[in-house]
Design an enzyme around this catalytic site. Structure first.
Site, PDB file in Angstrom:
ATOM      1  N   GLU A 155      -1.585  -9.142   2.987  1.00 31.81           N
ATOM      2  CA  GLU A 155      -1.678  -9.716   4.335  1.00 31.81           C
ATOM      3  C   GLU A 155      -3.087 -10.175   4.662  1.00 31.81           C
ATOM      4  O   GLU A 155      -3.310 -10.912   5.643  1.00 31.81           O
ATOM      5  CB  GLU A 155      -1.187  -8.708   5.384  1.00 31.81           C
ATOM      6  CG  GLU A 155      -2.120  -7.562   5.696  1.00 31.81           C
ATOM      7  CD  GLU A 155      -2.042  -6.393   4.738  1.00 31.81           C
ATOM      8  OE1 GLU A 155      -2.621  -5.331   5.063  1.00 31.81           O
ATOM      9  OE2 GLU A 155      -1.402  -6.529   3.673  1.00 31.81           O
ATOM     10  N   HIS A 167      -3.585  -5.298  -0.379  1.00 30.92           N
ATOM     11  CA  HIS A 167      -3.196  -5.770   0.958  1.00 30.92           C
ATOM     12  C   HIS A 167      -3.053  -7.290   0.977  1.00 30.92           C
ATOM     13  O   HIS A 167      -3.996  -8.011   1.343  1.00 30.92           O
ATOM     14  CB  HIS A 167      -4.209  -5.286   1.996  1.00 30.92           C
ATOM     15  CG  HIS A 167      -4.051  -3.839   2.308  1.00 30.92           C
ATOM     16  ND1 HIS A 167      -3.286  -3.389   3.375  1.00 30.92           N
ATOM     17  CD2 HIS A 167      -4.497  -2.728   1.682  1.00 30.92           C
ATOM     18  CE1 HIS A 167      -3.299  -2.063   3.386  1.00 30.92           C
ATOM     19  NE2 HIS A 167      -4.018  -1.646   2.370  1.00 30.92           N
ATOM     20  N   CYS A 210       0.836  -1.196   0.000  1.00 31.47           N
ATOM     21  CA  CYS A 210       0.000   0.000   0.000  1.00 31.47           C
ATOM     22  C   CYS A 210       0.880   1.259   0.000  1.00 31.47           C
ATOM     23  O   CYS A 210       1.570   1.507  -0.968  1.00 31.47           O
ATOM     24  CB  CYS A 210      -1.002  -0.028   1.155  1.00 31.47           C
ATOM     25  SG  CYS A 210      -2.400   1.092   0.917  1.00 31.47           S
TER      26      CYS A 210
END
Length: 237
Positions: free
Chosen positions: A216, A214, A114
């Site tokens: 994650e 993202h 990001c």
């Protein structure tokens, strides 16, 4: 083999928790680092400090991970601030730009997520779109209230990312800025369904990857495992 140590950037903001209120605190959402722990890495948090210490900090870790956060100051790429751009975090910008420079000089593995991908791009002389709705005509990339929207990306073949990620997939998005002009030495490795740059990488490096979405939160492990493996290889050269 020894576990790789990965230096991770963080927020330094006013925060409250429990009995502690309005504390100037170093903090980082655990979601950012959970996949790295699962990949066997040791985490070393690198909060903002004197940029002159960037090379010294990285001398003690095996890779650099640039996390998300507030907008990069447009002055760092020669632009005036858009009305929707966050107030600048000058200390964090200076520290992270110095870290990227030192990591590139050392040939160290780098992952940006990001804001982290945007920092990587700006550090190479690139620029940013300051407000994505001005480009695509809607706010689906950042709907507010921490609501992540699944949007499609197309990964370019014959890239590092293509070896780690499906070529077509919906991924979790939450960004109102995006890469515009791509920085020196970087190439685009993914675009969104609306044509926005969603990933960049440096093909001259073993692992230098910036993801605007993202990872994650998307449940895939290959990027994290490859990053940890690159850090381990760097640390045992």
């Amino acid at each position: 083999m020894s576990a790789p140590v990965i230096g991770v950037t963080s927020y330094v903001e006013e925060s409250s928790t429990g009995i502690w209120h309005d504390q100037h605190a170093v903090w980082l959402p655990d979601a950012y680092i959970a996949p790295l722990r699962a990949a066997g890495a040791v985490i070393a948090v690198l909060p903002e400090q004197d940029p002159a210490l960037a090379a010294d900090a990285l001398a003690r870790v095996d890779a650099l991970y640039l996390t998300g956060g507030y907008d990069v100051d447009p002055a760092s790429y020669g632009a005036a601030a858009h009305g929707e751009t966050d107030a600048p975090r000058a200390a964090r910008d200076a520290w992270e730009l110095a870290l990227v420079g030192a990591a590139c000089e050392a040939g160290m593995p780098v992952l940006g997520v990001c804001r982290g991908a945007q920092v990587m791009n700006v550090a190479r002389g690139g620029t940013l779109h300051q407000h994505v709705p001005d480009v695509v005509g809607h706010d689906e990339y950042q709907m507010g209230d921490a609501i992540f929207r699944e949007l499609g990306v197309s990964v370019l073949p014959d890239t590092l990312l293509a070896s780690l990620h499906p070529l077509e997939r919906e991924v979790p998005m939450y960004h109102h800025q995006a890469i515009d002009a791509v920085g020196e030495g970087l190439v685009v490795s993914a675009r969104s369904v609306h044509g926005l740059v969603e990933a960049v990488e440096d093909p001259s490096r073993a692992f230098c990857l910036g993801l605007q979405w993202h990872p994650e939160l998307d449940g895939l492990t290959a990027v994290w495992e490859a990053f940890a493996a690159a850090a381990r290889a760097y640390g045992t050269r």
